[in-house]
Design an enzyme around this catalytic site. Structure first.
Site, mmCIF file in Angstrom:
data_model
loop_
_atom_site.group_PDB
_atom_site.id
_atom_site.type_symbol
_atom_site.label_atom_id
_atom_site.label_comp_id
_atom_site.label_asym_id
_atom_site.label_seq_id
_atom_site.Cartn_x
_atom_site.Cartn_y
_atom_site.Cartn_z
ATOM 1 N N LEU A 11 1.152 -1.751 -0.073
ATOM 2 C CA LEU A 11 0.358 0.244 0.408
ATOM 3 C C LEU A 11 0.849 1.020 0.053
ATOM 4 O O LEU A 11 2.072 1.213 0.162
ATOM 5 C CB LEU A 11 -0.245 -0.409 1.220
ATOM 6 C CG LEU A 11 -1.914 -0.951 1.414
ATOM 7 C CD1 LEU A 11 -3.390 -1.543 2.434
ATOM 8 C CD2 LEU A 11 -2.444 -1.012 0.151
ATOM 9 N N CYS A 12 0.018 2.305 -0.341
ATOM 10 C CA CYS A 12 0.995 4.065 -0.596
ATOM 11 C C CYS A 12 1.577 4.295 0.530
ATOM 12 O O CYS A 12 1.147 4.000 1.759
ATOM 13 C CB CYS A 12 -0.277 4.235 -0.283
ATOM 14 S SG CYS A 12 0.654 6.710 -0.664
ATOM 15 N N PRO A 13 2.764 4.215 0.528
ATOM 16 C CA PRO A 13 3.498 4.606 -0.401
ATOM 17 C C PRO A 13 4.403 4.054 -0.890
ATOM 18 O O PRO A 13 5.987 3.687 -1.972
ATOM 19 C CB PRO A 13 4.178 5.451 0.182
ATOM 20 C CG PRO A 13 4.749 5.099 1.664
ATOM 21 C CD PRO A 13 3.601 4.993 2.073
ATOM 22 N N ASP A 38 -2.497 -1.298 -5.397
ATOM 23 C CA ASP A 38 -2.591 -0.657 -4.468
ATOM 24 C C ASP A 38 -4.173 0.840 -5.242
ATOM 25 O O ASP A 38 -3.271 1.097 -6.787
ATOM 26 C CB ASP A 38 -1.562 0.363 -4.113
ATOM 27 C CG ASP A 38 -1.900 1.099 -3.364
ATOM 28 O OD1 ASP A 38 -3.641 2.159 -2.639
ATOM 29 O OD2 ASP A 38 -1.279 2.039 -2.790
ATOM 30 N N ASP A 44 -0.508 8.258 -7.404
ATOM 31 C CA ASP A 44 1.495 8.388 -6.806
ATOM 32 C C ASP A 44 2.066 7.938 -8.523
ATOM 33 O O ASP A 44 2.839 8.542 -8.412
ATOM 34 C CB ASP A 44 1.008 6.876 -6.078
ATOM 35 C CG ASP A 44 0.605 7.174 -4.719
ATOM 36 O OD1 ASP A 44 0.446 8.983 -4.899
ATOM 37 O OD2 ASP A 44 0.126 6.090 -3.863
#
Length: 73
Positions: A11-13, A38, A44
């Site tokens: 998941l981010c980041p 994600d 992103d």
């Protein structure tokens, strides 16, 4: 040369951070193929490429998996 990075399940980041680290070891012009699932990667990855000077060659979606092609700047 073309290289692959599996960022599925991250998941981010983390997908962007893993891509940044992997790109550091590549030569300018090399292509990194990154697989993500994600939903935030849609925002992103393009932002990361623009900020870091890499060329986003495109992406493909297959269900929840998005495959990105990034050429190192």
């Amino acid at each position: 040369m073309e290289y692959e990075l599996d960022a599925i399940g991250l998941l981010c980041p983390l997908p962007v951070l893993k891509a940044r680290k992997r790109l550091q070891g590549l030569e300018s012009g090399d292509v990194l193929v990154v697989q993500t699932d994600d939903p935030a990667a849609v925002i992103d990855m393009p932002h990361f490429c623009a900020e870091a000077g890499h060329e986003l060659l495109g992406h493909d979606e297959a269900g929840p998996v998005i495959t990105w092609r990034v050429r190192k700047g």
